[in-house]
Design a protein around this motif. Structure first.
Motif, PDB file in Angstrom:
ATOM      1  N   GLY A 200       0.860  -1.182   0.000  1.00 52.93           N
ATOM      2  CA  GLY A 200       0.000   0.000   0.000  1.00 52.93           C
ATOM      3  C   GLY A 200       0.892   1.226   0.000  1.00 52.93           C
ATOM      4  N   TRP A 201       0.291   2.396  -0.221  1.00 50.85           N
ATOM      5  CA  TRP A 201       1.135   3.565  -0.462  1.00 50.85           C
ATOM      6  C   TRP A 201       0.884   4.751   0.459  1.00 50.85           C
ATOM      7  CZ3 TRP A 201       4.844   1.993  -3.551  1.00 50.85           C
ATOM      8  CH2 TRP A 201       4.572   0.960  -4.452  1.00 50.85           C
ATOM      9  N   TRP A 202      -0.233   4.817   1.131  1.00 50.31           N
ATOM     10  CA  TRP A 202      -0.536   6.002   1.937  1.00 50.31           C
ATOM     11  C   TRP A 202       0.252   6.010   3.232  1.00 50.31           C
ATOM     12  CZ3 TRP A 202      -6.569   6.903   1.994  1.00 50.31           C
ATOM     13  CH2 TRP A 202      -6.924   7.473   0.770  1.00 50.31           C
ATOM     14  N   GLU A 203       0.132   7.178   3.950  1.00 47.64           N
ATOM     15  CA  GLU A 203       0.809   7.282   5.245  1.00 47.64           C
ATOM     16  C   GLU A 203       0.286   6.248   6.238  1.00 47.64           C
ATOM     17  OE1 GLU A 203      -0.287  11.272   5.924  1.00 47.64           O
ATOM     18  OE2 GLU A 203       0.835  11.879   4.137  1.00 47.64           O
ATOM     19  N   GLY A 204      -0.998   5.936   6.130  1.00 47.71           N
ATOM     20  CA  GLY A 204      -1.595   4.962   7.052  1.00 47.71           C
ATOM     21  C   GLY A 204      -1.231   3.524   6.723  1.00 47.71           C
ATOM     22  N   ASN A 205      -0.487   3.364   5.669  1.00 52.76           N
ATOM     23  CA  ASN A 205      -0.080   2.051   5.202  1.00 52.76           C
ATOM     24  C   ASN A 205       0.715   1.306   6.273  1.00 52.76           C
ATOM     25  OD1 ASN A 205       1.316  -0.026   3.827  1.00 52.76           O
ATOM     26  ND2 ASN A 205       2.830   1.442   3.075  1.00 52.76           N
ATOM     27  N   GLN A 206       0.275   0.118   6.635  1.00 50.69           N
ATOM     28  CA  GLN A 206       0.991  -0.640   7.666  1.00 50.69           C
ATOM     29  C   GLN A 206       1.531  -1.958   7.127  1.00 50.69           C
ATOM     30  OE1 GLN A 206      -1.328  -0.888  11.267  1.00 50.69           O
ATOM     31  NE2 GLN A 206      -1.961   1.230  11.067  1.00 50.69           N
ATOM     32  N   TYR A 207       1.600  -2.047   5.802  1.00 49.85           N
ATOM     33  CA  TYR A 207       2.167  -3.245   5.185  1.00 49.85           C
ATOM     34  C   TYR A 207       3.649  -3.343   5.530  1.00 49.85           C
ATOM     35  CZ  TYR A 207       3.897  -6.347   1.555  1.00 49.85           C
ATOM     36  OH  TYR A 207       4.513  -7.371   0.901  1.00 49.85           O
ATOM     37  N   PRO A 208       4.194  -4.486   5.859  1.00 52.25           N
ATOM     38  CA  PRO A 208       3.520  -5.772   5.940  1.00 52.25           C
ATOM     39  C   PRO A 208       3.013  -6.135   7.340  1.00 52.25           C
ATOM     40  CG  PRO A 208       5.890  -6.111   6.061  1.00 52.25           C
ATOM     41  CD  PRO A 208       5.673  -4.614   5.974  1.00 52.25           C
ATOM     42  N   GLY A 209       3.238  -5.223   8.303  1.00 55.21           N
ATOM     43  CA  GLY A 209       2.977  -5.574   9.707  1.00 55.21           C
ATOM     44  C   GLY A 209       1.534  -5.899  10.021  1.00 55.21           C
ATOM     45  N   ASP A 210       0.598  -5.307   9.260  1.00 56.16           N
ATOM     46  CA  ASP A 210      -0.823  -5.526   9.539  1.00 56.16           C
ATOM     47  C   ASP A 210      -1.258  -6.963   9.210  1.00 56.16           C
ATOM     48  OD1 ASP A 210      -3.203  -4.451  10.575  1.00 56.16           O
ATOM     49  OD2 ASP A 210      -3.984  -3.990   8.580  1.00 56.16           O
ATOM     50  N   ALA A 211      -0.341  -7.710   8.625  1.00 57.45           N
ATOM     51  CA  ALA A 211      -0.660  -9.110   8.283  1.00 57.45           C
ATOM     52  C   ALA A 211      -1.094  -9.895   9.513  1.00 57.45           C
ATOM     53  CB  ALA A 211       0.559  -9.785   7.643  1.00 57.45           C
ATOM     54  N   VAL A 212      -0.493  -9.592  10.646  1.00 59.10           N
ATOM     55  CA  VAL A 212      -0.801 -10.341  11.879  1.00 59.10           C
ATOM     56  C   VAL A 212      -2.264 -10.106  12.264  1.00 59.10           C
ATOM     57  CG1 VAL A 212      -0.197 -10.639  14.315  1.00 59.10           C
ATOM     58  CG2 VAL A 212       1.592 -10.116  12.624  1.00 59.10           C
ATOM     59  N   ARG A 213      -2.681  -8.830  12.263  1.00 62.14           N
ATOM     60  CA  ARG A 213      -4.076  -8.510  12.591  1.00 62.14           C
ATOM     61  C   ARG A 213      -5.033  -9.112  11.562  1.00 62.14           C
ATOM     62  NH1 ARG A 213      -8.115  -5.249  10.831  1.00 62.14           N
ATOM     63  NH2 ARG A 213      -6.823  -4.446   9.129  1.00 62.14           N
TER      64      ARG A 213
END
Ligand SMILES: [Zn+2]
Length: 484
Positions: A200-213
């Protein structure tokens, strides 16, 4: 009851005994609405059964019995008992198609880049190219609601065409809300889907860490239509972390491998480091070294080819023969509808005609030895069971096999473009198109019935998709030109 069925025509299920002639009923009045529910039995009767399972075999005229979500029996003739009967006379009954790489978030931008190549080449006519226009401009402007409607509409459109399983390569994870919108869009389409968690590209982008959630919120059970794959694009800095996170979560790692896009050296390094595994899905595999090919084959990695796109957009020669010669698992994928159809008849014809052209060329050129010509049955195998294996879903789908879930399509073989049938795989691969997809079942539930998609107001969804498209065009600063 799933949303897809609750708005279907209010009709009463009749048992075969209710029909005046005693003949199996196929009229809309007899749509087996409760199909797929626990214990509900549906018999698909008298079709040309193409199982794609050697142990089951094929039947010129055969029956498929479904109970709840699963196939329970396939035979030349099965007593319907209390089952609702679907008359499949004149129909080819086969497993739904499996698309192992599709960017559904781009559905509203269909046909917007019909002449584009992948990356700029300095030529003025290629100023509009996929990488800069789609990924660096359009995709930056998506809101979660844009993601949702694009995902849903794209999924329904492919379901309508008999593609019952997809890996959606969603490079649109600008925020956790965007990611959740992808999942919701895939869920609401009601087909089997692999959520490909890419960048993902925005500031809110949490890739790849959001994978856990995401894994714990949406994919904690394997007993559902949706599963998850980790995106591990090697052209993005920090990809090593994405691979690590994916493997810690026991997810397959999928990525585009386009040597002509500058990825060949990185791919070689990864091959040398022993990073490849049977959990890798490599998409395209154009322009890479012999060493990397051999290492990927030895590791048991899977290859997904988007043959028409690779030819059209200058990814490089689709490496069909290379994957076949190395004995690798090879599946088909539609990639992007901004430039090419996502229908699987197009995919199969692209695959078989290119493979045969190359072999025929070698034969005509006087080569002493040349590979075997691909056959129509092979093309269907790559479009069904091989894709299911690649996505680790072959215990559930990809063939008509008792014990697997009932992802089944009925193709109209009496239609004007096909009749009379003289060879079943030949009719499917060389003659049919999406207009022949009569009925579609996913895990026993009927999603399309006698040519009509069930449970969604497509006109309303189409309006929403166009509104989203208008927003994205405006934000991207691109004026629509229908004849550019
Ligand atoms: Zn792609």
């Amino acid at each position: 009851m799933p949303a897809a069925l609750c708005r279907a025509p209010k009709t009463v299920l009749r048992s075969p005994a209710d029909t005046p002639s005693g003949r199996p009923a196929t009229s809309p009045e007899t749509l087996p609405l409760s199909a797929g529910q626990p214990g509900r039995r549906v018999l698909i009767k008298g079709g040309m059964v193409l199982s794609m399972d050697d142990a089951v075999g094929n039947f010129a005229r055969g029956d498929v019995l479904v109970e709840g979500p699963k196939i329970v029996q396939i035979a030349a003739q099965i007593d319907p008992g209390d089952a609702a009967v679907i008359d499949a006379a004149g129909k080819i009954v086969m497993p739904g198609f499996v698309d192992t790489h599709h960017h559904q978030f781009e559905t509203g931008l269909r046909s917007s880049l019909p002449d584009a190549i992948l990356v700029p080449d300095g030529q003025p006519e290629n100023t509009i190219n996929y990488y800069e226009t789609m990924l660096q401009n359009y995709s930056q402007h998506y809101r979660p609601e844009d993601v949702y409607i694009n995902e849903l509409y794209g999924g329904l459109a492919q379901l309508d065409a008999g593609v019952t399983t997809v890996m959606d390569v969603s490079q649109i994870h600008h925020s956790p809300e965007h990611s959740d919108a992808v999942v919701k869009g895939l869920q609401d389409a009601g087909r089997r889907a692999v959520f490909g968690y890419f960048e993902g590209w925005w500031e809110g982008n949490q890739y790849p860490g959001d994978a856990v959630r995401l894994r714990s919120d949406h994919f904690s059970s394997d007993d559902q239509l949706l599963t998850m794959v980790m995106g591990g694009e090697i052209y993005i800095p920090g990809y090593e972390n994405a691979w690590k996170v994916g493997r810690e979560l026991d997810l397959q790692i999928a990525l585009h491998v386009v040597g002509t896009f500058g990825m060949a050296p990185t791919f070689d390094e990864l091959a040398k480091s022993g990073a490849f595994g049977p959990d890798n899905i490599f998409i395209h595999m154009t322009g890479i070294s012999d060493f990397a090919w051999k290492t990927a084959a030895d590791a048991g990695s899977h290859v997904s080819l988007s043959v028409p796109i690779e030819m059209h957009m200058r990814h490089g020669q689709p490496p069909i023969q290379r994957a076949l010669d190395l004995g690798m698992g090879l599946s088909l994928s539609s990639d992007v509808e901004c430039t090419m159809s996502a229908d699987f008849f197009t995919q199969m014809r692209g695959l078989i005609t290119l493979q045969r052209m190359n072999v025929n060329d070698a034969a005509l050129g006087g080569a002493a030895e040349y590979p075997k010509l691909m056959r129509c049955m092979d093309a269907i195998r790559h479009a069904t069971i091989e894709g299911a294996k690649g996505l680790r879903l072959d215990h559930k789908t990809g063939s008509l096999t008792p014990g697997k879930e009932a992802d089944i399509i009925l193709l109209d073989a009496e239609a004007i473009n096909v009749a009379p049938v003289n060879n079943v795989p030949g009719a499917v691969v060389t003659l049919m198109d999406r207009s022949n997809v009569d009925t579609v079942m996913v895990a026993g539930q009927i999603r399309k019935w006698q040519g009509k998609l069930l449970g969604h107001d497509m006109a309303k969804l189409g309006t929403e998709l166009a509104a989203s498209r208008d927003y994205i065009f405006e934000k991207a600063g691109i004026e629509q030109d229908l004849f550019a």
